[in-house]
Design an enzyme around this catalytic site. Structure first.
Site, PDB file in Angstrom:
ATOM      1  N   GLN A  17       7.765  -5.754 112.520  1.00  0.00           N
ATOM      2  CA  GLN A  17       6.953  -5.580 113.792  1.00  0.00           C
ATOM      3  C   GLN A  17       7.090  -6.773 114.789  1.00  0.00           C
ATOM      4  O   GLN A  17       6.902  -8.068 114.331  1.00  0.00           O
ATOM      5  CB  GLN A  17       5.523  -5.527 113.458  1.00  0.00           C
ATOM      6  CG  GLN A  17       4.861  -4.889 114.826  1.00  0.00           C
ATOM      7  CD  GLN A  17       3.253  -4.723 114.817  1.00  0.00           C
ATOM      8  OE1 GLN A  17       2.597  -5.839 114.528  1.00  0.00           O
ATOM      9  NE2 GLN A  17       3.020  -3.595 115.431  1.00  0.00           N
TER      10      GLN A  17
ATOM     11  N   TYR B  64      -2.231  -6.686 122.879  1.00  0.00           N
ATOM     12  CA  TYR B  64      -1.052  -7.921 122.977  1.00  0.00           C
ATOM     13  C   TYR B  64      -0.191  -7.568 124.397  1.00  0.00           C
ATOM     14  O   TYR B  64      -0.177  -6.789 125.091  1.00  0.00           O
ATOM     15  CB  TYR B  64      -0.234  -7.896 121.723  1.00  0.00           C
ATOM     16  CG  TYR B  64      -1.438  -8.408 120.876  1.00  0.00           C
ATOM     17  CD1 TYR B  64      -1.955  -9.503 120.817  1.00  0.00           C
ATOM     18  CD2 TYR B  64      -1.791  -7.522 119.650  1.00  0.00           C
ATOM     19  CE1 TYR B  64      -2.946  -9.949 119.861  1.00  0.00           C
ATOM     20  CE2 TYR B  64      -2.681  -7.808 118.667  1.00  0.00           C
ATOM     21  CZ  TYR B  64      -3.419  -9.102 118.787  1.00  0.00           C
ATOM     22  OH  TYR B  64      -4.101  -9.367 118.024  1.00  0.00           O
TER      23      TYR B  64
ATOM     24  N   ARG C 245       4.708   0.838 118.466  1.00  0.00           N
ATOM     25  CA  ARG C 245       3.316   1.252 118.349  1.00  0.00           C
ATOM     26  C   ARG C 245       2.471   1.043 119.644  1.00  0.00           C
ATOM     27  O   ARG C 245       2.517  -0.010 120.192  1.00  0.00           O
ATOM     28  CB  ARG C 245       2.782   0.228 117.342  1.00  0.00           C
ATOM     29  CG  ARG C 245       1.345   0.478 116.943  1.00  0.00           C
ATOM     30  CD  ARG C 245       0.948  -0.375 115.686  1.00  0.00           C
ATOM     31  NE  ARG C 245       0.066   0.476 114.651  1.00  0.00           N
ATOM     32  CZ  ARG C 245      -0.829  -0.274 114.017  1.00  0.00           C
ATOM     33  NH1 ARG C 245      -1.372  -1.263 114.132  1.00  0.00           N
ATOM     34  NH2 ARG C 245      -1.481   0.725 113.245  1.00  0.00           N
TER      35      ARG C 245
ATOM     36  N   GLY D 254      -3.712   0.588 106.496  1.00  0.00           N
ATOM     37  CA  GLY D 254      -3.699  -0.877 106.476  1.00  0.00           C
ATOM     38  C   GLY D 254      -4.085  -1.314 105.152  1.00  0.00           C
ATOM     39  O   GLY D 254      -3.770  -1.646 104.230  1.00  0.00           O
TER      40      GLY D 254
HETATM   41  C1  LIG Z   1      -5.696  -8.066 108.032  1.00  0.00           C
HETATM   42  C2  LIG Z   1      -5.193  -7.267 109.251  1.00  0.00           C
HETATM   43  C3  LIG Z   1      -4.256  -7.818 110.010  1.00  0.00           C
HETATM   44  C4  LIG Z   1      -3.560  -6.776 111.114  1.00  0.00           C
HETATM   45  N1  LIG Z   1      -2.628  -7.193 111.876  1.00  0.00           N
HETATM   46  C5  LIG Z   1      -2.008  -6.273 112.616  1.00  0.00           C
HETATM   47  C6  LIG Z   1      -0.626  -6.731 113.166  1.00  0.00           C
HETATM   48  O1  LIG Z   1      -0.214  -7.702 113.145  1.00  0.00           O
HETATM   49  N2  LIG Z   1      -0.215  -5.666 114.159  1.00  0.00           N
HETATM   50  C7  LIG Z   1      -0.734  -4.792 114.455  1.00  0.00           C
HETATM   51  O2  LIG Z   1      -0.186  -3.608 114.832  1.00  0.00           O
HETATM   52  N3  LIG Z   1      -1.887  -4.311 113.622  1.00  0.00           N
HETATM   53  C8  LIG Z   1      -2.421  -5.131 112.856  1.00  0.00           C
HETATM   54  N4  LIG Z   1      -3.636  -4.712 112.241  1.00  0.00           N
HETATM   55  C9  LIG Z   1      -4.228  -3.055 112.322  1.00  0.00           C
HETATM   56  C10 LIG Z   1      -3.536  -2.253 111.238  1.00  0.00           C
HETATM   57  O3  LIG Z   1      -2.418  -2.112 111.357  1.00  0.00           O
HETATM   58  C11 LIG Z   1      -4.291  -0.857 111.266  1.00  0.00           C
HETATM   59  O4  LIG Z   1      -4.273  -0.521 112.523  1.00  0.00           O
HETATM   60  C12 LIG Z   1      -5.880  -1.299 110.969  1.00  0.00           C
HETATM   61  O5  LIG Z   1      -6.231  -2.084 109.894  1.00  0.00           O
HETATM   62  C13 LIG Z   1      -6.683   0.086 110.852  1.00  0.00           C
HETATM   63  O6  LIG Z   1      -5.981   0.826 109.729  1.00  0.00           O
HETATM   64  P1  LIG Z   1      -6.746   0.504 108.361  1.00  0.00           P
HETATM   65  O7  LIG Z   1      -8.254   1.544 108.342  1.00  0.00           O
HETATM   66  O8  LIG Z   1      -5.980   1.868 107.584  1.00  0.00           O
HETATM   67  O9  LIG Z   1      -6.766  -0.730 107.773  1.00  0.00           O
HETATM   68  C14 LIG Z   1      -4.443  -5.581 111.121  1.00  0.00           C
HETATM   69  C15 LIG Z   1      -5.376  -5.201 110.366  1.00  0.00           C
HETATM   70  C16 LIG Z   1      -5.683  -5.918 109.353  1.00  0.00           C
HETATM   71  C17 LIG Z   1      -6.943  -5.362 108.319  1.00  0.00           C
END
Ligand SMILES: Cc1cc2nc3c(=O)[nH]c(=O)nc-3n(C[C@H](O)[C@H](O)[C@H](O)COP(=O)(O)O)c2cc1C
Length: 354
Positions: free
Chosen positions: A98, A179, A226, A310
């Site tokens: 990414q 971002y 995304r 995630g």
């Molecule tokens: C620790 C952490 C770091 C994340 N870093 C990013 C990132 O670098 N880029 C991004 O697009 N989303 C990031 N997210 C968002 C996740 O990709 C995802 O959209 C979010 O956790 C919701 O999905 P989930 O409920 O299945 O965890 C992050 C989420 C978490 C928990």
């Protein structure tokens, strides 16, 4: 009914099933932005996911905003990511890096160069962020000149080429969560008067140019993006006024024939359905907070071709086996998300053969 466990083709990759690991920042990179020595193991542990999307990775030094995030623009970065890609491939997995340029979501105390952050316009996001000195208000960024916007497009293409050189199967442009790319899309963060601001087409131009430049550099089948329509992260306020912009983007990405479009679904069901209609390629949907019993529901309902997870994938290296067998899931330890080191990173247990 579509089955989340059925195979699918993404670009030229054949995936065994339809679950991706969502991109997650882990703040464990070395001071020069090279991935941690533990990163190959972390990603390889999770290689049974259909596709691994890596943590946000800066395409240039201006693209960094958080502490200890990796880059993909120097020889050392490429060498570090090569170890990750090799470990994932040896374990039978596939990986998209990414590309995350944070734009204004940055603090001079978090970056090695300590420069003022850059953004579409000199508008502070009005939110706080974690810095080396704890939580602090994010200062006002500097507006990119038109020439610098074009240079930033070129930086993305350069980083994409380097990711492929490092063995990645493709790249995902981070156009979500407030971002840089999202800042260009949103009228309250983009008040430019050149061709990158104003009308819907102008605000979409940066995202489209980045995607096209990357597709030209590495091929559309290795290019993905995304987006998070209406998601109010990092001071973004889009409302429904921007729905047409996302419909327009879906149609433009469709024309380019990119590998996939990844939507963080913030709840606008009508727009998600329109994006689905307008984009003929693979659509990945991320529903924040998706529960185990909801895994596969969007694929079954034909709302998505794939789903991304995630936290569940972060905390369960063998998530696929657990979901398939009904084994219990590990407890997520959010306090260790960005803690550095092995704890909360590579020490989540897998279920044994018993
Ligand atoms: C620790 C952490 C770091 C994340 N870093 C990013 C990132 O670098 N880029 C991004 O697009 N989303 C990031 N997210 C968002 C996740 O990709 C995802 O959209 C979010 O956790 C919701 O999905 P989930 O409920 O299945 O965890 C992050 C989420 C978490 C928990």
């Amino acid at each position: 009914m579509n089955d989340v466990w059925s195979p699918i083709k993404v670009g030229k990759l054949q995936l065994p099933h339809r679950l991706a690991m969502a991109p997650m920042t882990r703040s464990r990179a070395k001071p020069d932005g090279t991935p941690s020595d533990l990163a190959p193991e972390y990603y390889a542990q999770r290689a049974t996911m259909g596709l691994l999307i890596t943590e946000g990775t800066q395409p240039s030094d201006d693209g960094q905003g958080y502490l200890a995030t990796p880059g993909i623009y120097t020889d050392a970065h490429v060498a570090g990511w090569h170890k990750v890609a090799d470990a994932v491939h040896t374990a039978g997995g596939r990986l998209f890096v990414q590309l995350m340029h944070v734009g204004r979501i940055s603090h001079p105390e978090n970056t090695p160069h300590h420069r003022q952050a850059v953004a579409p316009s000199a508008i502070a996001p009005g939110v706080d962020m974690f810095t080396i000195k704890g939580m602090q208000a994010i200062p006002e960024p500097r507006e990119l000149t038109t020439a610098e916007v074009r240079q930033t497009v070129a930086d993305f293409a350069h980083a994409a080429a380097r990711a492929v050189e490092a063995g990645a199967d493709g790249v995902e442009i981070h156009g979500a969560n407030g971002y840089l790319v999202h800042q260009f899309l949103a009228p309250n963060a983009n008040q430019r008067s050149d061709e990158y601001g104003g009308s819907m087409e102008n605000r979409a131009r940066f995202a489209i140019e980045v995607a096209r430049a990357i597709a030209d550099a590495i091929g559309p089948e290795k290019t993905a993006i995304r987006v998070s329509p209406g998601f109010p992260a990092g001071g973004i306020a889009e409302g429904r006024d921007n729905d047409d912009l996302y419909r327009y983007l879906a149609a433009e990405f469709d024309k380019m024939g990119i590998a996939y479009l990844h939507v963080l679904h913030a709840g606008n069901d009508a727009l998600l359905a329109d994006i689905r209609k307008g984009f003929g390629g693979v659509l990945i949907v991320n529903r924040p907070g998706r529960k185990r019993e909801q895994v596969g529901s969007d694929v079954a309902a034909s709302l998505a071709d794939m789903e991304s997870l995630g936290a569940m994938a972060l905390a369960n290296p063998d998530l696929v086996a657990r979901l398939k067998t009904g084994a219990p899931l590990n407890e997520v330890r959010p306090q260790l998300f960005y803690a550095g080191g092995a704890e909360g990173y590579i020490d989540y247990p897998a279920i044994g053969p018993e």
